[in-house]
Motif scaffolding. Structure first.
Motif, PDB file in Angstrom:
ATOM      1  N   GLU A 127      42.117  29.583  29.451  1.00 17.46           N
ATOM      2  CA  GLU A 127      41.907  30.081  30.806  1.00 17.46           C
ATOM      3  C   GLU A 127      40.634  29.479  31.409  1.00 17.46           C
ATOM      4  O   GLU A 127      39.664  29.217  30.692  1.00 17.46           O
ATOM      5  CB  GLU A 127      41.775  31.596  30.800  1.00 17.46           C
ATOM      6  CG  GLU A 127      43.064  32.340  30.526  1.00 17.46           C
ATOM      7  CD  GLU A 127      42.886  33.834  30.692  1.00 17.46           C
ATOM      8  OE1 GLU A 127      43.158  34.359  31.788  1.00 17.46           O
ATOM      9  OE2 GLU A 127      42.459  34.477  29.712  1.00 17.46           O
ATOM     10  N   SER A 128      40.641  29.310  32.717  1.00 20.15           N
ATOM     11  CA  SER A 128      39.466  28.840  33.440  1.00 20.15           C
ATOM     12  C   SER A 128      39.010  29.931  34.403  1.00 20.15           C
ATOM     13  O   SER A 128      39.837  30.582  35.053  1.00 20.15           O
ATOM     14  CB  SER A 128      39.780  27.562  34.225  1.00 20.15           C
ATOM     15  OG  SER A 128      40.070  26.491  33.349  1.00 20.15           O
ATOM     16  N   PHE A 129      37.692  30.127  34.485  1.00 23.79           N
ATOM     17  CA  PHE A 129      37.126  31.159  35.333  1.00 23.79           C
ATOM     18  C   PHE A 129      36.159  30.537  36.334  1.00 23.79           C
ATOM     19  O   PHE A 129      35.387  29.648  35.991  1.00 23.79           O
ATOM     20  CB  PHE A 129      36.392  32.206  34.499  1.00 23.79           C
ATOM     21  CG  PHE A 129      37.293  33.018  33.614  1.00 23.79           C
ATOM     22  CD1 PHE A 129      37.778  34.242  34.040  1.00 23.79           C
ATOM     23  CD2 PHE A 129      37.670  32.548  32.367  1.00 23.79           C
ATOM     24  CE1 PHE A 129      38.618  34.998  33.236  1.00 23.79           C
ATOM     25  CE2 PHE A 129      38.506  33.289  31.546  1.00 23.79           C
ATOM     26  CZ  PHE A 129      38.986  34.523  31.982  1.00 23.79           C
ATOM     27  N   THR A 130      36.192  31.038  37.566  1.00 21.04           N
ATOM     28  CA  THR A 130      35.261  30.589  38.590  1.00 21.04           C
ATOM     29  C   THR A 130      33.943  31.346  38.428  1.00 21.04           C
ATOM     30  O   THR A 130      33.902  32.432  37.826  1.00 21.04           O
ATOM     31  CB  THR A 130      35.816  30.863  39.991  1.00 21.04           C
ATOM     32  OG1 THR A 130      35.926  32.290  40.173  1.00 21.04           O
ATOM     33  CG2 THR A 130      37.186  30.215  40.171  1.00 21.04           C
ATOM     34  N   PRO A 131      32.849  30.805  38.966  1.00 17.65           N
ATOM     35  CA  PRO A 131      31.578  31.537  38.931  1.00 17.65           C
ATOM     36  C   PRO A 131      31.691  32.920  39.561  1.00 17.65           C
ATOM     37  O   PRO A 131      31.092  33.883  39.077  1.00 17.65           O
ATOM     38  CB  PRO A 131      30.631  30.630  39.730  1.00 17.65           C
ATOM     39  CG  PRO A 131      31.206  29.263  39.579  1.00 17.65           C
ATOM     40  CD  PRO A 131      32.693  29.460  39.558  1.00 17.65           C
ATOM     41  N   GLU A 132      32.468  33.028  40.652  1.00 18.24           N
ATOM     42  CA  GLU A 132      32.624  34.311  41.325  1.00 18.24           C
ATOM     43  C   GLU A 132      33.316  35.333  40.423  1.00 18.24           C
ATOM     44  O   GLU A 132      32.929  36.516  40.382  1.00 18.24           O
ATOM     45  CB  GLU A 132      33.421  34.125  42.621  1.00 18.24           C
ATOM     46  CG  GLU A 132      32.723  33.306  43.682  1.00 18.24           C
ATOM     47  CD  GLU A 132      32.756  31.799  43.406  1.00 18.24           C
ATOM     48  OE1 GLU A 132      31.957  31.070  44.034  1.00 18.24           O
ATOM     49  OE2 GLU A 132      33.575  31.354  42.559  1.00 18.24           O
ATOM     50  N   ALA A 133      34.336  34.895  39.699  1.00 18.83           N
ATOM     51  CA  ALA A 133      35.058  35.803  38.807  1.00 18.83           C
ATOM     52  C   ALA A 133      34.174  36.252  37.650  1.00 18.83           C
ATOM     53  O   ALA A 133      34.217  37.420  37.228  1.00 18.83           O
ATOM     54  CB  ALA A 133      36.315  35.120  38.275  1.00 18.83           C
ATOM     55  N   ARG A 184      29.286  42.438  36.958  1.00 17.69           N
ATOM     56  CA  ARG A 184      28.999  43.579  37.832  1.00 17.69           C
ATOM     57  C   ARG A 184      29.805  44.809  37.403  1.00 17.69           C
ATOM     58  O   ARG A 184      29.283  45.923  37.351  1.00 17.69           O
ATOM     59  CB  ARG A 184      29.339  43.232  39.284  1.00 17.69           C
ATOM     60  CG  ARG A 184      28.422  42.217  39.945  1.00 17.69           C
ATOM     61  CD  ARG A 184      28.813  42.085  41.424  1.00 17.69           C
ATOM     62  NE  ARG A 184      28.170  40.948  42.050  1.00 17.69           N
ATOM     63  CZ  ARG A 184      26.924  40.931  42.513  1.00 17.69           C
ATOM     64  NH1 ARG A 184      26.185  42.019  42.383  1.00 17.69           N
ATOM     65  NH2 ARG A 184      26.422  39.853  43.095  1.00 17.69           N
ATOM     66  N   GLU A 185      31.069  44.598  37.118  1.00 15.17           N
ATOM     67  CA  GLU A 185      31.934  45.716  36.731  1.00 15.17           C
ATOM     68  C   GLU A 185      31.455  46.352  35.432  1.00 15.17           C
ATOM     69  O   GLU A 185      31.438  47.577  35.295  1.00 15.17           O
ATOM     70  CB  GLU A 185      33.377  45.219  36.579  1.00 15.17           C
ATOM     71  CG  GLU A 185      34.354  46.322  36.210  1.00 15.17           C
ATOM     72  CD  GLU A 185      35.781  45.809  36.073  1.00 15.17           C
ATOM     73  OE1 GLU A 185      36.670  46.622  35.761  1.00 15.17           O
ATOM     74  OE2 GLU A 185      36.006  44.590  36.255  1.00 15.17           O
ATOM     75  N   ARG A 186      31.035  45.519  34.480  1.00 11.46           N
ATOM     76  CA  ARG A 186      30.576  46.026  33.187  1.00 11.46           C
ATOM     77  C   ARG A 186      29.327  46.890  33.351  1.00 11.46           C
ATOM     78  O   ARG A 186      29.218  47.977  32.775  1.00 11.46           O
ATOM     79  CB  ARG A 186      30.274  44.844  32.259  1.00 11.46           C
ATOM     80  CG  ARG A 186      29.876  45.226  30.853  1.00 11.46           C
ATOM     81  CD  ARG A 186      29.594  43.968  30.052  1.00 11.46           C
ATOM     82  NE  ARG A 186      30.732  43.058  30.078  1.00 11.46           N
ATOM     83  CZ  ARG A 186      30.657  41.761  29.779  1.00 11.46           C
ATOM     84  NH1 ARG A 186      29.484  41.225  29.466  1.00 11.46           N
ATOM     85  NH2 ARG A 186      31.730  41.001  29.802  1.00 11.46           N
ATOM     86  N   GLU A 219      27.588  54.259  35.992  1.00  8.04           N
ATOM     87  CA  GLU A 219      28.307  55.429  36.488  1.00  8.04           C
ATOM     88  C   GLU A 219      28.643  56.410  35.370  1.00  8.04           C
ATOM     89  O   GLU A 219      28.828  57.601  35.617  1.00  8.04           O
ATOM     90  CB  GLU A 219      29.578  54.993  37.211  1.00  8.04           C
ATOM     91  CG  GLU A 219      29.299  54.262  38.523  1.00  8.04           C
ATOM     92  CD  GLU A 219      30.567  53.925  39.283  1.00  8.04           C
ATOM     93  OE1 GLU A 219      31.648  53.920  38.643  1.00  8.04           O
ATOM     94  OE2 GLU A 219      30.471  53.667  40.497  1.00  8.04           O
ATOM     95  N   GLY A 220      28.721  55.905  34.150  1.00 11.50           N
ATOM     96  CA  GLY A 220      28.981  56.776  33.009  1.00 11.50           C
ATOM     97  C   GLY A 220      27.743  57.508  32.538  1.00 11.50           C
ATOM     98  O   GLY A 220      27.816  58.307  31.593  1.00 11.50           O
TER      99      GLY A 220
END
Length: 320
Positions: A142-148, A154-156, A162-163
Motif C-alpha cells: 500500500e502507498s500512503f500520502t502525507p495527508e493520510a 491525529r486520530e490516534r 478523549e479517552g
C-alpha cells in the motif's frame, strides 16, 4: 492450528526435496499465530520453516514472501533469505521454507554494545528506504500520502485524549507536534514498517538478514527510525544515523530525527489502544506507565527551562 517442532520438521522435508531433518531449533516470531523453527538436515543444511496457524497469519505470510521476492532484485537481496519451497496445509493455506538466516537474532543489547553493528543497521535502513517505488508497487504494498499519514496520527492522539488517558502536558506536546506543518512534509518511501528484534539477524558485526515484510508499505521513513531512536542510547543512535545518511543517495528531511521521536511517542498511544481493544491489562498498564514517564520528563524539562530563565534574568539584573 499450531504445530510443534516435529510437525514443522516434517513440513520442511515435504517442501524441500532431499532434506532429511536431524534436529530443530526454535526461532522467535513477532506474531503468536505463526509457527517458526530452524531445521538442520543430515548434511548440516539449515533452513527455516514458517507455518501460519490462522487465516490472518497466512495472509501476512503470503504478503511477506511476495515482498521479499520483489526485493531480490534490489541491493537488499543479500539480507533476504531465499524461499526454497512450499507445502499445502491440511486446513488450507501453505507453509513456506526458506534458507536459514545467517547469524543469530538481533538483541537491542547487541546494537548498544557494537558501533559497527549500529552502523550496519543504518546502512541497511538506507537501502530499504531507497527501494524504487516500482519494486514496492510490484509487490502490491500500500502507498500512503502525507495527508493520510498525518490524519492517522491525529486520530490516534485524539482517541487517547478523549479517552482521558493523556496528562495535560503530554496532550499539549502531541497536539503542538501535529500542528507543526513543516515537521510533516513527508516524501513517502518504501519502509519495512515493523522492525523488531525478531525481524533481524546479525553476524560478524553486521546485519545479516531481515524478515517479516508483511507490514511494509510506502509511507514515512521516520517510522523505521522511531523504534531505534526511542530505545538506543543517543551516542549509538547518532552513529547509526550518520551511517544511514552517508548511505543514502539524497539528503534527508532536515527534521527526520525529530519526526521519528514524535512517532516513537505516538506509538505509546497505539500500544494503549491495542491493550484496551484486546482487554489486556498488562499492555494497558505498560502504556500508561510510559505516558506517565513522558509526563514526568516534560515536567522536568519545564523546571529546567524555568531555572535557566531565572538565572538569565538574575544575571542581567546584577549587571551594573
Amino acid at each position: 492450528m499450531h504445530r510443534n517442532s516435529y510437525s514443522l520438521a516434517a513440513l520442511a522435508a515435504a517442501a524441500v526435496p532431499g532434506l532429511v531433518p536431524v534436529r530443530t531449533t526454535p526461532i522467535a516470531t513477532p506474531t503468536e499465530d505463526l509457527d517458526v523453527a530452524g531445521v538442520v538436515g543430515e548434511q548440516g543444511r539449515r533452513v527455516m520453516v514458517l507455518s501460519p496457524s490462522s487465516t490472518a497469519s497466512g495472509v501476512r505470510l503470503e504478503k511477506d514472501l511476495k515482498v521479499a521476492d520483489a526485493l531480490t532484485g534490489t541491493p537488499l537481496h543479500g539480507v533476504i533469505p531465499p524461499v526454497l519451497g512450499f507445502v499445502k496445509l491440511s486446513e488450507g493455506g501453505r507453509a513456506a521454507v526458506t534458507e536459514a538466516p545467517v547469524g543469530r537474532p538481533l538483541m537491542l543489547e547487541d546494537l548498544q554494545e557494537s558501533p559497527d553493528l549500529a552502523r550496519s543497521m543504518g546502512q541497511v535502513l538506507a537501502r530499504i528506504h531507497t527501494v524504487p517505488r516500482y519494486a514496492a508497487e510490484a509487490a502490491g504494498v500500500e502507498s500512503f500520502t502525507p495527508e493520510a499519514l498525518l490524519a492517522e496520527h491525529r486520530e490516534r492522539v485524539l482517541e487517547a485524549k478523549e479517552g482521558g488517558h493523556l496528562p495535560a502536558a503530554v496532550a499539549q506536546r502531541w497536539e503542538a507536534l501535529l500542528e507543526d506543518e513543516e515537521l510533516w512534509h513527508v516524501t513517502p518511501q518504501f519502509i519495512h514498517g515493523d522492525l523488531s528484534e525478531e525481524s533481524m539477524f546479525h553476524a560478524e558485526e553486521r546485519i545479516s538478514a531481515l524478515r517479516d515484510w508483511s507490514s511494509s508499505r510506502v509511507a514515512d521513513a521516520a517510522t523505521d527510525l522511531a523504534w531505534l531512536i526511542s530505545t538506543l542510547e543517543p551516542e549509538r543512535f547518532d552513529e547509526l544515523y550518520a551511517a544511514y545518511r552517508q548511505e543514502l543517495p539524497t539528503e534527508v528531511h532536515p527534521r527526520l530525527v525529530e519526526r521519528a521521536q514524535a512517532l516513537g511517542e505516538f506509538a505509546v498511544a497505539e500500544w494503549l489502544a491495542h491493550g484496551l481493544e484486546t482487554g489486556d491489562e498488562s499492555i494497558v498498564s505498560d502504556a500508561r506507565g510510559m505516558i506517565a514517564d513522558l509526563d514526568a520528563d516534560l515536567a522536568q524539562l519545564a523546571r529546567d527551562e524555568a531555572e535557566r530563565t531565572y538565572d538569565a534574568l538574575s544575571s542581567r539584573d546584577e549587571q551594573p
